[in-house]
Design a protein around this motif. Structure first.
Motif, PDB file in Angstrom:
ATOM      1  N   ILE A   1      43.479 -63.539 -55.338  1.00 40.29           N
ATOM      2  CA  ILE A   1      44.567 -63.888 -54.414  1.00 40.29           C
ATOM      3  C   ILE A   1      44.010 -64.193 -53.023  1.00 40.29           C
ATOM      4  O   ILE A   1      44.766 -64.223 -52.047  1.00 40.29           O
ATOM      5  CB  ILE A   1      45.616 -62.759 -54.336  1.00 40.29           C
ATOM      6  CG1 ILE A   1      44.985 -61.447 -53.868  1.00 40.29           C
ATOM      7  CG2 ILE A   1      46.308 -62.571 -55.667  1.00 40.29           C
ATOM      8  CD1 ILE A   1      45.994 -60.349 -53.585  1.00 40.29           C
ATOM      9  N   ASN A   2      42.694 -64.405 -52.946  1.00 40.84           N
ATOM     10  CA  ASN A   2      42.041 -64.744 -51.678  1.00 40.84           C
ATOM     11  C   ASN A   2      42.296 -63.677 -50.620  1.00 40.84           C
ATOM     12  O   ASN A   2      42.566 -63.972 -49.455  1.00 40.84           O
ATOM     13  CB  ASN A   2      42.510 -66.109 -51.176  1.00 40.84           C
ATOM     14  CG  ASN A   2      41.583 -66.686 -50.117  1.00 40.84           C
ATOM     15  OD1 ASN A   2      40.382 -66.403 -50.121  1.00 40.84           O
ATOM     16  ND2 ASN A   2      42.120 -67.488 -49.213  1.00 40.84           N
ATOM     17  N   TYR A   3      42.223 -62.436 -51.044  1.00 40.43           N
ATOM     18  CA  TYR A   3      42.470 -61.296 -50.157  1.00 40.43           C
ATOM     19  C   TYR A   3      41.124 -60.674 -49.810  1.00 40.43           C
ATOM     20  O   TYR A   3      40.501 -60.005 -50.640  1.00 40.43           O
ATOM     21  CB  TYR A   3      43.377 -60.276 -50.849  1.00 40.43           C
ATOM     22  CG  TYR A   3      43.733 -59.047 -50.039  1.00 40.43           C
ATOM     23  CD1 TYR A   3      44.867 -59.034 -49.231  1.00 40.43           C
ATOM     24  CD2 TYR A   3      42.962 -57.897 -50.090  1.00 40.43           C
ATOM     25  CE1 TYR A   3      45.219 -57.900 -48.514  1.00 40.43           C
ATOM     26  CE2 TYR A   3      43.301 -56.767 -49.373  1.00 40.43           C
ATOM     27  CZ  TYR A   3      44.430 -56.767 -48.580  1.00 40.43           C
ATOM     28  OH  TYR A   3      44.774 -55.630 -47.867  1.00 40.43           O
ATOM     29  N   ASP A   4      40.665 -60.938 -48.593  1.00 38.86           N
ATOM     30  CA  ASP A   4      39.390 -60.404 -48.133  1.00 38.86           C
ATOM     31  C   ASP A   4      39.663 -59.214 -47.216  1.00 38.86           C
ATOM     32  O   ASP A   4      40.288 -59.362 -46.160  1.00 38.86           O
ATOM     33  CB  ASP A   4      38.599 -61.477 -47.390  1.00 38.86           C
ATOM     34  CG  ASP A   4      37.274 -60.952 -46.873  1.00 38.86           C
ATOM     35  OD1 ASP A   4      36.389 -60.660 -47.702  1.00 38.86           O
ATOM     36  OD2 ASP A   4      37.132 -60.819 -45.641  1.00 38.86           O
ATOM     37  N   LEU A   5      39.214 -58.049 -47.624  1.00 38.63           N
ATOM     38  CA  LEU A   5      39.547 -56.824 -46.899  1.00 38.63           C
ATOM     39  C   LEU A   5      38.967 -56.845 -45.490  1.00 38.63           C
ATOM     40  O   LEU A   5      39.597 -56.341 -44.551  1.00 38.63           O
ATOM     41  CB  LEU A   5      39.032 -55.603 -47.665  1.00 38.63           C
ATOM     42  CG  LEU A   5      39.506 -54.248 -47.146  1.00 38.63           C
ATOM     43  CD1 LEU A   5      41.014 -54.113 -47.253  1.00 38.63           C
ATOM     44  CD2 LEU A   5      38.830 -53.113 -47.892  1.00 38.63           C
ATOM     45  N   ARG A   6      37.806 -57.429 -45.328  1.00 40.43           N
ATOM     46  CA  ARG A   6      37.206 -57.475 -43.997  1.00 40.43           C
ATOM     47  C   ARG A   6      38.088 -58.262 -43.032  1.00 40.43           C
ATOM     48  O   ARG A   6      38.285 -57.877 -41.882  1.00 40.43           O
ATOM     49  CB  ARG A   6      35.811 -58.103 -44.079  1.00 40.43           C
ATOM     50  CG  ARG A   6      35.023 -58.038 -42.778  1.00 40.43           C
ATOM     51  CD  ARG A   6      33.651 -58.681 -42.944  1.00 40.43           C
ATOM     52  NE  ARG A   6      32.860 -58.569 -41.739  1.00 40.43           N
ATOM     53  CZ  ARG A   6      32.068 -57.548 -41.438  1.00 40.43           C
ATOM     54  NH1 ARG A   6      31.977 -56.524 -42.287  1.00 40.43           N
ATOM     55  NH2 ARG A   6      31.371 -57.511 -40.330  1.00 40.43           N
ATOM     56  N   THR A   7      38.650 -59.375 -43.531  1.00 35.72           N
ATOM     57  CA  THR A   7      39.555 -60.167 -42.698  1.00 35.72           C
ATOM     58  C   THR A   7      40.862 -59.432 -42.457  1.00 35.72           C
ATOM     59  O   THR A   7      41.395 -59.409 -41.338  1.00 35.72           O
ATOM     60  CB  THR A   7      39.838 -61.525 -43.369  1.00 35.72           C
ATOM     61  OG1 THR A   7      38.600 -62.230 -43.534  1.00 35.72           O
ATOM     62  CG2 THR A   7      40.791 -62.360 -42.540  1.00 35.72           C
TER      63      THR A   7
ATOM     64  N   TYR B   1      41.894 -56.122 -59.469  1.00 37.43           N
ATOM     65  CA  TYR B   1      41.072 -57.321 -59.275  1.00 37.43           C
ATOM     66  C   TYR B   1      40.495 -57.874 -60.577  1.00 37.43           C
ATOM     67  O   TYR B   1      39.428 -58.473 -60.584  1.00 37.43           O
ATOM     68  CB  TYR B   1      39.941 -57.041 -58.275  1.00 37.43           C
ATOM     69  CG  TYR B   1      39.237 -55.714 -58.463  1.00 37.43           C
ATOM     70  CD1 TYR B   1      38.280 -55.528 -59.455  1.00 37.43           C
ATOM     71  CD2 TYR B   1      39.533 -54.640 -57.633  1.00 37.43           C
ATOM     72  CE1 TYR B   1      37.632 -54.313 -59.613  1.00 37.43           C
ATOM     73  CE2 TYR B   1      38.896 -53.419 -57.782  1.00 37.43           C
ATOM     74  CZ  TYR B   1      37.950 -53.264 -58.763  1.00 37.43           C
ATOM     75  OH  TYR B   1      37.304 -52.053 -58.924  1.00 37.43           O
ATOM     76  N   CYS B   2      41.214 -57.702 -61.691  1.00 38.76           N
ATOM     77  CA  CYS B   2      40.693 -58.168 -62.974  1.00 38.76           C
ATOM     78  C   CYS B   2      40.940 -59.663 -63.211  1.00 38.76           C
ATOM     79  O   CYS B   2      40.162 -60.313 -63.891  1.00 38.76           O
ATOM     80  CB  CYS B   2      41.318 -57.371 -64.120  1.00 38.76           C
ATOM     81  SG  CYS B   2      40.697 -55.687 -64.246  1.00 38.76           S
ATOM     82  N   LEU B   3      42.035 -60.207 -62.704  1.00 41.10           N
ATOM     83  CA  LEU B   3      42.410 -61.584 -63.005  1.00 41.10           C
ATOM     84  C   LEU B   3      41.917 -62.527 -61.915  1.00 41.10           C
ATOM     85  O   LEU B   3      41.877 -62.164 -60.728  1.00 41.10           O
ATOM     86  CB  LEU B   3      43.931 -61.700 -63.136  1.00 41.10           C
ATOM     87  CG  LEU B   3      44.589 -60.815 -64.195  1.00 41.10           C
ATOM     88  CD1 LEU B   3      46.089 -61.068 -64.238  1.00 41.10           C
ATOM     89  CD2 LEU B   3      43.975 -61.030 -65.567  1.00 41.10           C
ATOM     90  N   ASP B   4      41.576 -63.759 -62.326  1.00 37.48           N
ATOM     91  CA  ASP B   4      41.133 -64.744 -61.347  1.00 37.48           C
ATOM     92  C   ASP B   4      42.308 -65.592 -60.880  1.00 37.48           C
ATOM     93  O   ASP B   4      43.446 -65.430 -61.334  1.00 37.48           O
ATOM     94  CB  ASP B   4      40.005 -65.613 -61.914  1.00 37.48           C
ATOM     95  CG  ASP B   4      40.413 -66.391 -63.156  1.00 37.48           C
ATOM     96  OD1 ASP B   4      41.597 -66.774 -63.261  1.00 37.48           O
ATOM     97  OD2 ASP B   4      39.540 -66.625 -64.024  1.00 37.48           O
ATOM     98  N   ALA B   5      42.030 -66.523 -59.974  1.00 39.87           N
ATOM     99  CA  ALA B   5      43.093 -67.307 -59.352  1.00 39.87           C
ATOM    100  C   ALA B   5      43.852 -68.161 -60.368  1.00 39.87           C
ATOM    101  O   ALA B   5      45.079 -68.297 -60.287  1.00 39.87           O
ATOM    102  CB  ALA B   5      42.509 -68.184 -58.248  1.00 39.87           C
TER     103      ALA B   5
END
Length: 987
Positions: A679-685, A631-635
């Motif tokens: 990457i807009n990856y939300d673990l809760r979702t 999770y180091c890089l942004d979109a």
């Protein structure tokens, strides 16, 4: 036989540990008697010493060594071995060196209890010998030389497969036990709910992930594996209770303060500790927890009230340990171990100016807070061992004095020592002996056999494609003519106190791996001369330098002409280019990246490159391999990449797996175990129920008048499982299909159970996921619901039937749409009709006729006859069109029929001729002519099907058989005529 022995051993351990948790069992009583006998024989100094676990310097125990004095005169209860203290060499024969050190430590403890006078000797109590072995190499794994290279915990989390985690736990337990360790400081059960790579407190790949349920599942599997591998001789200390996942500071800086209510703490941070403490399997429970130095705002009751660090706060720590989810584990002997009491965070808390170090007060507060074992490490203001050892001695002496002078303190010490002795006895079968405590340094090499295969399997399953979202969108792998430029984060670490620094990820590793798998000695897919490797430091220097002018092309002299040659030669070996030259001609730019926000300044060089130079490149494929956190890089940065992979570990098995994924050998199967904003990856979702699924539902009926309350017999318990939505049927209908009639009356209890509910990644949803069962009586307009939660992906509910008529039962697990899963119609007489509604299929669009060309068939294997591409006329709407004749063509089945037929005919002819006294040669020749003749006519039939219209109707399924029969018959007739002519000539 070995597998049977292993299974029996595991069963024995489960039973043994299960009994040890039963407060009224005979085993427990025997241990209590032994604990009482030991404590009766122990002096006050020996009891107090059991509370302390210490660190020391050096790899040998001599008579004059500080650690020998602490064991002999201060009776310390345990030691922690660490490479940075010189205890573990990680060079040469490390397993033998470590086993030898452990033996020396235990022998010193033994000798300290031998009688040198007429006084009664102290009983021998083995030392706790502990270490950390978290995985991912240094600095979190202490023993890296001669042992299995272990995955990071996040890499295991990315597999979502507890079998990998259990196997790694078994490896850890087996290897550490072989070295003589009896305590493991791990695993980490911290939950990375909101990862922050820029924060110094971010635990990164040291955590299994960000979903509390899955962290607990992985923790249980890992702990069970350690116990199985060590055969019950390893105490597992789960850390960092109650959780460091939300910490925003490193403990090398100061104590982190986190806003958390008790309810939030129970839902997130504490949930994995609850899971392991309440595990049904005794092997999955840890013997202890390590209490962390973290404080919470809001936990003490007021919104702005800040607690003390949990490790020294008696009110909060006791409150947490007496929660119902932890109290049973604690009452059964669960041990608490403080985190290192000399860490800078705690030193600064007690003395913000760091001008003094009051080790006595820190240790006393930690013990009174509820820590049974006190971890005295970095126990001084400086790194000088003389100061630290002096503080350790002073603190132990202070505890002795309090023990002899304060009855309440004495009772608390006795309670803690009893728990410690009980734990040690469980590790050594109920009695202490030197032979059991000392490893054999001469045979340790035979005991430890690194298991690279298990790690490679976990590495493959962990590799994750973060971007693009599908492997189909990844560029085709590099080819032989492609130039590959590699940049590697070459940060270094020291594997031991006196060792030279080595890189976490050697700069040549990626290049060597690519050449190993795809170079000339392998597939020949790439040319090693076209691969150029650089470090992040070199790339940073290039970015800092002023841009150089473009090179001016040099014209050839007029008289000089290029020399041509008819020989095929490969490209000349290029001179090592500069970074600028390599990038100008690059077809691929590959980054091997560690944590971009931790370490020296060049760690963020990938971000700088993507921001400053990526747009100026001549369209190469830019690839990032994350060998640390994902999770180091942004979109924006990710949008400039051709592909972004996560491996979660820099060890060699993960580098190999990542390269194979890049070259398309397999589609990366891993899924991120943490949220990734880029990457807009939300673990809760992602771990919520997948809305595309249809949730199956089964039921049983309980009669209130049954004697034992058992369900109906199996034949009266049909299971309703809705068909998958969207599957077409011959006649789509919304009508539900009734099941066989069963008996159901008012007052009966209906018990419902869903099938496994899966999340967006295809894994079972976490325990506690809400599921609503809705009961609707449409004829009466009544509706009620029962809210349930999942356990192991399944939810259950029960309802008493209180009326007759139709009952529709729906299941809803948000965001899965509500669906009617069962329809039950209960009649007054007790008969009930239970039906399963079939979802209506989505109608498929009518295809528009298009101009197509039929493919040329493969004659011998069937297909359709070749047709020239002609435009098909569009049928007129509303006008009945005559159906064209069905042209079945030639199918694979036709070839099989023909082969079978000619073989049968040939075999029959052979046996008939042999019975007629014909020679073997003659009979075999005629049989083969029959087979060949049949196949020849079959081939003619396939190529020119129309000529057989006289014999075979168009599209007939038996046409191939007729053709083969005709061919065999013709061949047989020719052979017969030839045979008659030969016999006539002889006559």
């Amino acid at each position: 036989m070995d597998e049977v022995v292993k299974r029996l051993t595991a069963l024995f351990l489960v039973v043994a540990l299960g009994l040890s948790y039963g407060p009224f069992s005979r085993v427990y009583a025997q241990e209590e008697d032994e604990v009482a006998r030991l404590m009766d024989r122990m002096s006050a100094a020996a009891k107090v010493g059991q509370l302390f676990i210490v660190t020391f310097s050096g790899s040998e125990v001599t008579d004059g060594a500080a650690i020998a004095e602490l064991i002999r005169d201060y009776h310390v209860g345990g030691v922690v071995l660490e490479p940075e203290n010189g205890n573990i060499a990680n060079a040469g024969n490390t397993p033998r060196q470590v086993a030898s050190l452990v033996a020396q430590l235990q022998e010193t403890a033994w000798e300290a209890t031998r009688p040198f006078t007429d006084t009664v000797p102290e009983p021998f109590v083995p030392l706790f010998v502990a270490t950390s072995q978290e995985g991912n190499g240094m600095p979190r794994s202490s023993v890296i030389s001669g042992t299995t290279p272990l995955p990071s915990q996040m890499a295991l989390g990315a597999t979502w497969d507890i079998s990998h985690t259990m196997k790694v736990g078994q490896i850890v337990g087996q290897e550490l036990r072989g070295l003589g360790f009896n305590m493991l400081l791990g695993p980490s059960l911290d939950v990375l709910e909101s990862p922050r790579s820029a924060s110094s407190g971010d635990l990164g790949v040291r955590s299994f992930g960000g979903e509390p349920f899955w962290v607990g599942q992985m923790g249980k599997a890992y702990i069970r594996g350690v116990h199985e591998g060590a055969e019950g001789h390893m105490a597992v200390i789960a850390k960092h209770f109650p959780g460091l996942g939300s910490s925003d500071r490193s403990l090398d800086e100061e104590v982190s303060t986190v806003q958390r209510t008790l309810e939030k703490l129970k839902q997130v941070d504490l949930a994995p500790f609850f899971a392991v403490a309440q595990a049904q399997d005794p092997l999955a429970r840890p013997e202890g927890v390590m209490v962390s130095h973290i404080r919470f705002q809001g936990l003490g009751g007021g919104r702005f009230i800040t607690t003390l660090p949990i490790s020294v706060d008696s009110n909060i720590l006791q409150q947490l340990l007496t929660l119902p989810e932890m109290s049973t584990w604690r009452a059964a002997g669960g041990v608490t171990l403080s985190d290192e009491l000399g860490l800078r965070a705690l030193r600064r808390f007690y003395a913000p100016g760091e001008q003094a170090f009051n080790g006595r007060r820190i240790a006393q507060d930690a013990f009174l807070a509820g820590n049974d074992l006190l971890f005295l490490s970095q126990f001084g203001l400086t790194d000088a061992w003389e100061d630290q050892i002096a503080n350790i001695k002073s603190t132990i002496t202070f505890f002795r004095e309090k023990y002899e002078g304060e009855p309440s303190f004495q009772q608390q010490v006795d309670d803690a020592v009893a728990r410690i002795l009980r734990l040690k006895l469980s590790l050594y079968g109920g009695t202490f002996s030197l032979d059991e405590a000392v490893p054999d340094a001469d045979t340790v090499g035979e005991v430890i056999q690194p298991n690279a295969e298990a790690v490679s399997a976990a590495a493959r399953d962990a590799i994750t494609l973060l971007s693009p979202p599908s492997p189909d969108l990844v560029p085709a792998p590099p080819t032989r003519d492609d130039r590959i430029v590699i940049f590697t984060d070459a940060r270094e670490t020291r594997p031991c106190a006196g060792c030279d620094p080595i890189p976490y990820l050697p700069p040549e590793t990626l290049e060597e791996t690519i050449v190993q798998f795809y170079g000339p000695d392998a597939t020949g897919q790439i040319d090693p001369r076209l691969i150029f490797s650089f470090t992040f430091g070199e790339l940073e220097a290039y970015l800092n330098a002023p841009p150089s002018p473009p090179p001016t092309p040099t014209a050839l002299p007029p008289a000089e002409e290029p020399v041509t040659s008819t020989e095929e030669v490969g490209p000349p070996t290029p001179a090592p280019p500069t970074i600028g030259g390599a990038l100008r001609n690059a077809d691929w730019v590959l980054f091997g990246m560690l944590n971009a926000d931790a370490g020296p300044p060049q760690a963020d060089v990938v971000k700088r490159f993507l921001a400053e130079r990526a747009d100026a490149l001549q369209d190469p494929h830019v690839i990032v391999m994350a060998y640390d956190v994902p999770y180091c890089l942004d979109a924006t940065e990710i949008s400039k990449l051709s592909a972004y992979y996560a491996a979660y570990s820099h060890l060699n098995p993960f580098v190999k797996a990542s390269v194979r994924a890049l070259f398309g050998e397999f589609a990366p199967p891993g899924d991120p175990p943490v949220s990734i904003g880029g990457i807009n990856y939300d673990l809760r979702t992602q771990t919520s129920p997948d809305p595309a699924q249809t949730i199956p539902l089964s039921y049983s009926v309980i009669r209130p008048d049954s004697e034992d309350g058992t369900p109906l017999p199996p034949e009266e318990e049909p299971t309703a499982e809705p068909t998958e939505e969207g599957q077409p049927t011959e006649e789509p209908t919304d009508e539900a299909q009734p099941s066989p009639e069963t008996r159901m009356e008012r007052g009966d209890q209906l018990r419902l159970r869903t099938g496994e509910i899966v999340d967006h990644n295809g894994h079972i949803v976490p325990d506690g996921t809400p599921v609503q069962f809705v009961f609707n009586y449409p004829q009466e307009g009544l509706e009620q619901s029962i809210l349930s939660t999942t356990s192991e992906g399944v939810a259950e509910a029960a309802m008493t039937l209180d009326r007759t008529g139709r009952l529709d039962i729906s299941v809803q697990a948000d965001p899965v749409p509500r669906q009617v899963a069962l329809q039950i119609t209960i009649q007054e007489g007790g008969a009930a009709t239970i039906v399963t509604p079939t979802p209506s299929p989505t109608p498929l669009p009518t295809p528009t006729p298009t101009v197509t060309a039929s493919p040329t068939p493969t004659p011998l294997l069937g297909g359709t006859p070749t047709a020239s591409p002609t435009a098909a006329a569009t049928p007129e709407v509303g006008v009945d069109q005559p159906e064209p004749p069905v042209d079945r063509g030639v199918q694979v089945w036709d070839l099989l029929v023909a082969l079978a037929e000619v073989i049968i005919i040939g075999s029959s002819v052979y046996y008939a001729m042999r019975l007629g006294d014909r020679t073997v040669t003659r009979a075999l020749r005629v049989a083969l002519w029959c087979i060949v003749g049949g196949l020849v006519i079959y081939v003619i039939y396939v190529v020119s099907l129309s000529y057989f219209g006289l014999f075979v109707a168009p599209g007939a399924a038996w046409g191939a058989g007729v053709a083969a029969l005709i061919g065999s018959s013709i061949a047989l007739l020719i052979a017969w005529l030839s045979d008659r002519r030969r016999w006539a000539g002889r006559a």
